[in-house]
Design a protein around this motif. Structure first.
Motif, PDB file in Angstrom:
ATOM      1  N   ALA A  12       9.342 -22.809  87.737  1.00 58.54           N
ATOM      2  CA  ALA A  12      10.353 -23.864  87.675  1.00 58.54           C
ATOM      3  C   ALA A  12      11.516 -23.397  86.821  1.00 58.54           C
ATOM      4  O   ALA A  12      11.335 -22.706  85.833  1.00 58.54           O
ATOM      5  N   VAL A  13      12.733 -23.805  87.198  1.00 58.98           N
ATOM      6  CA  VAL A  13      13.901 -23.283  86.501  1.00 58.98           C
ATOM      7  C   VAL A  13      14.476 -24.253  85.491  1.00 58.98           C
ATOM      8  O   VAL A  13      15.392 -23.908  84.768  1.00 58.98           O
ATOM      9  N   THR A  14      14.002 -25.473  85.426  1.00 57.13           N
ATOM     10  CA  THR A  14      14.497 -26.390  84.411  1.00 57.13           C
ATOM     11  C   THR A  14      13.330 -27.134  83.783  1.00 57.13           C
ATOM     12  O   THR A  14      12.284 -27.314  84.381  1.00 57.13           O
ATOM     13  N   GLY A  15      13.567 -27.572  82.546  1.00 56.86           N
ATOM     14  CA  GLY A  15      12.524 -28.259  81.807  1.00 56.86           C
ATOM     15  C   GLY A  15      11.467 -27.298  81.336  1.00 56.86           C
ATOM     16  O   GLY A  15      11.289 -26.231  81.871  1.00 56.86           O
ATOM     17  N   ALA A  16      10.759 -27.654  80.262  1.00 56.92           N
ATOM     18  CA  ALA A  16       9.714 -26.769  79.763  1.00 56.92           C
ATOM     19  C   ALA A  16       8.410 -27.501  79.568  1.00 56.92           C
ATOM     20  O   ALA A  16       7.506 -27.020  78.930  1.00 56.92           O
ATOM     21  N   GLY A  17       8.315 -28.705  80.121  1.00 59.00           N
ATOM     22  CA  GLY A  17       7.098 -29.476  79.915  1.00 59.00           C
ATOM     23  C   GLY A  17       7.172 -30.212  78.598  1.00 59.00           C
ATOM     24  O   GLY A  17       7.896 -29.833  77.684  1.00 59.00           O
ATOM     25  N   GLN A  18       6.454 -31.298  78.479  1.00 63.18           N
ATOM     26  CA  GLN A  18       6.495 -32.093  77.256  1.00 63.18           C
ATOM     27  C   GLN A  18       5.971 -31.269  76.090  1.00 63.18           C
ATOM     28  O   GLN A  18       4.826 -30.837  76.075  1.00 63.18           O
ATOM     29  N   GLY A  19       6.832 -31.046  75.106  1.00 66.30           N
ATOM     30  CA  GLY A  19       6.438 -30.286  73.931  1.00 66.30           C
ATOM     31  C   GLY A  19       6.474 -28.797  74.123  1.00 66.30           C
ATOM     32  O   GLY A  19       6.270 -28.047  73.181  1.00 66.30           O
ATOM     33  N   GLY A  20       6.706 -28.321  75.345  1.00 67.25           N
ATOM     34  CA  GLY A  20       6.659 -26.900  75.627  1.00 67.25           C
ATOM     35  C   GLY A  20       7.991 -26.214  75.408  1.00 67.25           C
ATOM     36  O   GLY A  20       9.051 -26.835  75.465  1.00 67.25           O
ATOM     37  N   VAL A  21       7.916 -24.935  75.146  1.00 73.03           N
ATOM     38  CA  VAL A  21       9.100 -24.087  75.066  1.00 73.03           C
ATOM     39  C   VAL A  21       8.748 -22.789  75.770  1.00 73.03           C
ATOM     40  O   VAL A  21       7.698 -22.197  75.504  1.00 73.03           O
ATOM     41  N   ARG A  22       9.625 -22.334  76.664  1.00 70.79           N
ATOM     42  CA  ARG A  22       9.404 -21.051  77.315  1.00 70.79           C
ATOM     43  C   ARG A  22       9.878 -19.938  76.387  1.00 70.79           C
ATOM     44  O   ARG A  22      10.917 -20.060  75.745  1.00 70.79           O
ATOM     45  N   ILE A  23       9.135 -18.849  76.355  1.00 68.68           N
ATOM     46  CA  ILE A  23       9.420 -17.738  75.451  1.00 68.68           C
ATOM     47  C   ILE A  23       9.781 -16.497  76.273  1.00 68.68           C
ATOM     48  O   ILE A  23       9.110 -16.181  77.262  1.00 68.68           O
ATOM     49  N   GLY A  24      10.831 -15.803  75.829  1.00 69.85           N
ATOM     50  CA  GLY A  24      11.250 -14.611  76.544  1.00 69.85           C
ATOM     51  C   GLY A  24      11.744 -13.529  75.602  1.00 69.85           C
ATOM     52  O   GLY A  24      11.738 -13.680  74.380  1.00 69.85           O
ATOM     53  N   ALA A  25      12.176 -12.425  76.195  1.00 63.54           N
ATOM     54  CA  ALA A  25      12.652 -11.279  75.417  1.00 63.54           C
ATOM     55  C   ALA A  25      13.884 -10.693  76.091  1.00 63.54           C
ATOM     56  O   ALA A  25      14.106 -10.883  77.287  1.00 63.54           O
ATOM     57  N   VAL A  26      14.667  -9.986  75.290  1.00 64.33           N
ATOM     58  CA  VAL A  26      15.837  -9.262  75.786  1.00 64.33           C
ATOM     59  C   VAL A  26      15.614  -7.779  75.517  1.00 64.33           C
ATOM     60  O   VAL A  26      15.260  -7.392  74.393  1.00 64.33           O
ATOM     61  N   GLU A 279      13.022 -28.704  68.151  1.00 66.03           N
ATOM     62  CA  GLU A 279      13.495 -29.943  67.530  1.00 66.03           C
ATOM     63  C   GLU A 279      14.967 -30.205  67.843  1.00 66.03           C
ATOM     64  O   GLU A 279      15.378 -31.358  68.034  1.00 66.03           O
ATOM     65  N   ILE A 280      15.764 -29.148  67.893  1.00 65.92           N
ATOM     66  CA  ILE A 280      17.187 -29.289  68.181  1.00 65.92           C
ATOM     67  C   ILE A 280      17.417 -29.660  69.643  1.00 65.92           C
ATOM     68  O   ILE A 280      18.376 -30.356  69.972  1.00 65.92           O
ATOM     69  N   GLY A 281      16.514 -29.213  70.524  1.00 61.50           N
ATOM     70  CA  GLY A 281      16.648 -29.557  71.936  1.00 61.50           C
ATOM     71  C   GLY A 281      16.607 -28.392  72.894  1.00 61.50           C
ATOM     72  O   GLY A 281      16.934 -28.538  74.073  1.00 61.50           O
ATOM     73  N   PHE A 282      16.167 -27.223  72.430  1.00 65.55           N
ATOM     74  CA  PHE A 282      16.098 -26.061  73.307  1.00 65.55           C
ATOM     75  C   PHE A 282      14.792 -26.052  74.085  1.00 65.55           C
ATOM     76  O   PHE A 282      13.738 -26.416  73.569  1.00 65.55           O
ATOM     77  N   THR A 283      14.900 -25.600  75.329  1.00 64.64           N
ATOM     78  CA  THR A 283      13.724 -25.462  76.192  1.00 64.64           C
ATOM     79  C   THR A 283      13.243 -24.028  76.285  1.00 64.64           C
ATOM     80  O   THR A 283      12.124 -23.779  76.732  1.00 64.64           O
ATOM     81  N   ASP A 284      14.109 -23.071  75.893  1.00 60.78           N
ATOM     82  CA  ASP A 284      13.806 -21.651  76.041  1.00 60.78           C
ATOM     83  C   ASP A 284      14.301 -20.883  74.823  1.00 60.78           C
ATOM     84  O   ASP A 284      15.426 -21.111  74.348  1.00 60.78           O
ATOM     85  N   VAL A 285      13.474 -19.969  74.326  1.00 62.51           N
ATOM     86  CA  VAL A 285      13.829 -19.138  73.178  1.00 62.51           C
ATOM     87  C   VAL A 285      13.542 -17.686  73.539  1.00 62.51           C
ATOM     88  O   VAL A 285      12.465 -17.370  74.045  1.00 62.51           O
ATOM     89  N   VAL A 286      14.521 -16.818  73.284  1.00 61.25           N
ATOM     90  CA  VAL A 286      14.306 -15.390  73.489  1.00 61.25           C
ATOM     91  C   VAL A 286      14.615 -14.640  72.201  1.00 61.25           C
ATOM     92  O   VAL A 286      15.371 -15.123  71.350  1.00 61.25           O
ATOM     93  N   MET A 287      14.018 -13.471  72.058  1.00 62.70           N
ATOM     94  CA  MET A 287      14.316 -12.570  70.947  1.00 62.70           C
ATOM     95  C   MET A 287      14.466 -11.168  71.515  1.00 62.70           C
ATOM     96  O   MET A 287      13.921 -10.852  72.575  1.00 62.70           O
ATOM     97  N   ASN A 288      15.220 -10.339  70.805  1.00 67.58           N
ATOM     98  CA  ASN A 288      15.431  -8.980  71.287  1.00 67.58           C
ATOM     99  C   ASN A 288      14.214  -8.109  71.039  1.00 67.58           C
ATOM    100  O   ASN A 288      13.608  -8.153  69.962  1.00 67.58           O
ATOM    101  N   HIS A 289      13.880  -7.317  72.046  1.00 67.26           N
ATOM    102  CA  HIS A 289      12.799  -6.352  71.910  1.00 67.26           C
ATOM    103  C   HIS A 289      13.148  -5.375  70.787  1.00 67.26           C
ATOM    104  O   HIS A 289      14.299  -4.945  70.677  1.00 67.26           O
TER     105      HIS A 289
END
Length: 316
Positions: A12-26, A279-289
């Motif tokens: 799915a491309v929007t939303g992260a589920g209740q309480g969920g956050v998608r995690i990724g990397a760059v 808490e701020i309202g983000f659904t997705d968080v990434v960090m650099n490899h």
């Protein structure tokens, strides 16, 4: 895969589920292919939701070192992975033409079986901007060019043939056959910080992307950085209201490696960072490899432990 679907199950491309956050990397496109292949496969095996590649012709302090084409790298990555979403972070009109890059995007969407995300940004002053010998643009004209870049990209990727003439870009009977796997087109992840860019993201984006204060990434105190992010989320909500787009309909992605120092120095640290983003309202968080030295220097085991902890803590 049918061309009237929206990508594979579980993507799915929007939303992260209740309480969920998608995690990724760059991942920077600086690694020789045998090493790059193992990095990207490891990210998929780790369980990350998405992974992204910087799309610059060269980049800042690394411009004299190895640096490969992002779309070429992602094409190869698409062939050796099978689940993780892949995207550019971000392609810009500094040196990309919509009619050319749209064909590349359509191709990677095919190679990845509908896992590609097209990240777009206005482009910053510097090496990429001067690459083709054009005169630097004022901020207003850069914003005008970006709006045209996004609008034309949207047309190209939705239609089999596009003819359109603009101030900055034109396309004459540009064919996109057979079209994107994901319909009506690949999702857009639009980087924006100001009101006009936010409205563009609200109209066309499946994700909005930020690095906080784009003029001073990572230079503020941590508390000020969080305040900037909170203000930006409010601005996006206002843009969504103005354009008639439900705020919950757009993913909100932040690259925390450009916002705070040492975001994954420990699993607890990264879980806390992701929690504040949620808490701020983000659904997705990434960090650099992690790199071995210089910008984005980090420890690979720490990165892996932190990512695993966050995936467990914030699973949708």
């Amino acid at each position: 895969m049918p061309r009237d679907g929206h990508g594979p199950a579980g993507h799915a491309v929007t939303g992260a589920g209740q309480g969920g956050v998608r995690i990724g990397a760059v991942v920077l496109p600086e690694h020789p292919w045998p090493e790059a292949r193992e990095i990207w496969r490891e990210l998929e095996d780790l369980g990350l939701d998405h992974a992204w590649c910087f799309d610059h012709h060269s980049w800042r302090t690394l411009r004299d070192g190895p640096w490969y084409d992002a779309l070429g790298v992602l094409s190869a990555v698409a062939a050796v992975t099978g689940r993780i979403r892949l995207g550019t972070m971000v392609s810009t009109p500094n040196f990309r033409h919509p009619a050319v890059v749209a064909k590349q995007v359509m191709t990677i969407d095919e190679l990845s079986a509908g896992r590609f995300v097209f990240g777009l940004g206005a482009g910053a002053p510097g090496g990429d901007e001067s690459l083709l010998g054009t005169e630097p643009l004022t901020p207003r004209r850069r914003a005008d060019r970006f709006a045209e870049f996004v609008d034309l990209s949207d047309d190209l990727l939705r239609h089999r043939s596009t003819t359109r003439r603009g101030e900055y870009f034109s396309a004459v009977e540009a064919r996109m056959v057979p079209g994107c796997v994901q319909q009506p087109r690949v999702p857009f992840a639009i980087a924006a910080a100001g009101p006009r860019g936010m409205r563009l993201a609200a109209r066309h984006g499946q994700w909005w992307v930020t690095i906080g204060d784009a003029g001073r990434p990572g230079e503020q105190s941590e508390e000020e950085a969080w305040r900037v992010l909170a203000r930006q989320v409010v601005s996006l909500a206002e843009a969504c209201e103005e354009t008639g787009r439900p705020f919950s309909d757009i993913g909100r992605l932040v690259n925390v490696s450009r916002v705070v120092n040492s975001p994954y120095s420990s699993p607890e640290r990264f879980v806390d960072v992701v929690g504040r983003c949620r808490e701020i309202g983000f659904t997705d968080v990434v960090m650099n490899h992690p790199r071995s030295d210089g910008v984005f220097r980090g420890n690979r085991p720490s990165f892996l432990r932190a990512a695993s902890s966050a995936l467990s803590a914030f699973a949708p």
